[in-house]
Scaffold this active site. Structure first.
Site, PDB file in Angstrom:
ATOM      1  N   LYS A   1       0.836  -1.207   0.000  1.00 44.07           N
ATOM      2  CA  LYS A   1       0.000   0.000   0.000  1.00 44.07           C
ATOM      3  C   LYS A   1       0.870   1.256   0.000  1.00 44.07           C
ATOM      4  O   LYS A   1       0.614   2.207  -0.735  1.00 44.07           O
ATOM      5  CB  LYS A   1      -0.947  -0.017   1.221  1.00 44.07           C
ATOM      6  CG  LYS A   1      -2.057  -1.060   1.086  1.00 44.07           C
ATOM      7  CD  LYS A   1      -2.799  -1.321   2.396  1.00 44.07           C
ATOM      8  CE  LYS A   1      -3.752  -2.512   2.228  1.00 44.07           C
ATOM      9  NZ  LYS A   1      -4.416  -2.926   3.473  1.00 44.07           N
TER      10      LYS A   1
ATOM     11  N   GLN B   1      -4.256  -1.810   9.654  1.00 48.06           N
ATOM     12  CA  GLN B   1      -4.151  -3.126   9.017  1.00 48.06           C
ATOM     13  C   GLN B   1      -4.709  -4.216   9.926  1.00 48.06           C
ATOM     14  O   GLN B   1      -4.321  -4.320  11.089  1.00 48.06           O
ATOM     15  CB  GLN B   1      -2.676  -3.409   8.658  1.00 48.06           C
ATOM     16  CG  GLN B   1      -2.462  -4.676   7.879  1.00 48.06           C
ATOM     17  CD  GLN B   1      -3.133  -4.633   6.500  1.00 48.06           C
ATOM     18  OE1 GLN B   1      -3.070  -3.631   5.794  1.00 48.06           O
ATOM     19  NE2 GLN B   1      -3.795  -5.722   6.124  1.00 48.06           N
TER      20      GLN B   1
ATOM     21  N   ASP C   1     -10.853   2.731   4.257  1.00 50.47           N
ATOM     22  CA  ASP C   1     -11.122   1.293   4.148  1.00 50.47           C
ATOM     23  C   ASP C   1     -12.623   1.027   4.052  1.00 50.47           C
ATOM     24  O   ASP C   1     -13.041  -0.084   3.719  1.00 50.47           O
ATOM     25  CB  ASP C   1     -10.554   0.540   5.368  1.00 50.47           C
ATOM     26  CG  ASP C   1      -9.232  -0.153   5.059  1.00 50.47           C
ATOM     27  OD1 ASP C   1      -8.956  -0.374   3.851  1.00 50.47           O
ATOM     28  OD2 ASP C   1      -8.493  -0.472   6.003  1.00 50.47           O
TER      29      ASP C   1
END
Ligand code: NAP
Length: 296
Positions: A52, A96, A119
């Site tokens: 990412k 994460q 997200d």
């Protein structure tokens, strides 16, 4: 059979974002900025976060990686997110997953400012998505929708079967495919581990999204001729022939299923790459919303 090439589609998404970002920079504006929080040193999580960050750099975005030790308290995680929420120079925040067991995933997700929830896991984002309002769509389902659109895959009136009902993949893609839209308007069946007649349901599907995390689960006898198969699964399977010691396997028995399909995604090289491209798109939109009150 045509391969749905995540490399090609994600590149086209990222190239467009790169151009837009270069345009912002030429106007002396700052670039979009993604902050990623990584707790501990899980191998897969390290790989995903590194990818990412690398993709942010390649696109011209700013990125910050905040590492926290595995024994960090939940309060420290929430305080870190609180600080990032307040920072005007940060547009998107991701934590994460998975988290250590002593840190509540729901508390962490709920603590992210919905305006920075790139997200798309915050209940505010989920609620807006369900109602068809503009919002941050979780990156994997969003990436799949971008892929269907890129290849112009007919979806209207088709029977889509989704295997897996997680909040990050199965459930949101089932909602998106069922909504109105040129690359939606499907009749959707959402399956899970308690589904009793899965083979029969899949055999009637025009589109199958396999998102359960069981390598090779979807076999050729479950797939009808000319179906579209989207393989979301990524499982590390021991493989001594690889330098890393493992290979990435999807949820589809690719070798036998692919010849029956009209379109299929490979693993790797399919949905995974689209997930990152969609995350970048969400980050860019968060930037636009925060700095200009608009999205493109
Ligand atoms: P998850 O949270 O573990 O959910 C798995 C889902 O599959 C659950 O709903 C479960 O049903 C269902 N399931 C399990 N066994 C089943 C069976 N035998 N028959 C039918 N359904 C079954 O997984 P996830 O986070 O959604 O991830 C799924 C896979 O996608 C994993 O391999 C993950 O690594 C991968 N993934 C890939 C990307 C990407 O970018 N490509 C992104 C995210 C995830 P119950 O609800 O009944 O337990």
């Amino acid at each position: 059979m045509e391969l749905l090439d995540g490399k090609k589609v994600s590149k086209s998404v990222k190239d467009a974002l790169k151009l837009e970002t270069a345009r912002l920079r030429s106007l002396q504006l700052r670039a979009p900025h993604l902050a990623a929080i990584l707790i501990g040193h899980d191998g897969a999580s390290e790989t995903y976060v590194a990818s990412k960050i690398k993709n942010c750099e390649e696109t011209g975005f700013l990125s910050s990686l905040i590492r926290l030790p595995v024994e960090v308290s939940e309060k420290e995680v929430l305080d870190t997110i609180g600080q990032l929420n307040k920072r005007d120079d940060i547009d998107g925040i991701l934590v994460q997953l998975p988290l250590p067991v002593h840190v509540s995933e729901q508390q962490v997700i709920n603590s992210i400012d919905p305006a920075k929830d790139v997200d798309g896991f915050h209940p505010v984002s989920t609620g807006k998505m369900v109602q068809g309002m503009p919002t941050f769509i979780p990156a994997t389902p969003y990436g799949i929708m971008l892929m269907l659109e890129y290849y112009g895959i007919p979806t209207i009136g088709k029977h889509a079967v989704v295997i897996g009902r997680s909040n990050i993949v199965g459930r949101p893609i089932s909602i998106l495919l069922s909504q109105q839209g040129t690359y939606a308007n499907c009749t959707v069946t959402l399956c899970h581990s308690r589904t009793t007649n899965l083979k029969e349901i899949c055999s009637g599907a025009d589109i199958i999204v396999a998102a359960l995390g069981k390598p090779g689960f979807l076999t050729a006898d479950m797939v009808k001729e000319n179906a579209v198969v989207i393989d979301v699964g990524i499982t590390r399977v021991a493989d001594d022939s690889k330098k890393s010691g493992f290979a990435l396997k999807g949820d589809v028995d690719f070798i036998r299923v692919a010849p029956k399909c009209s379109y299929i995604t490979p693993v790797p090289g399919g949905v995974g790459l689209m997930t990152i491209a969609a995350l970048l798109k969400n980050t860019f939109n968060a930037y636009l919303l925060r700095t200009q009150g608009d999205t493109n």
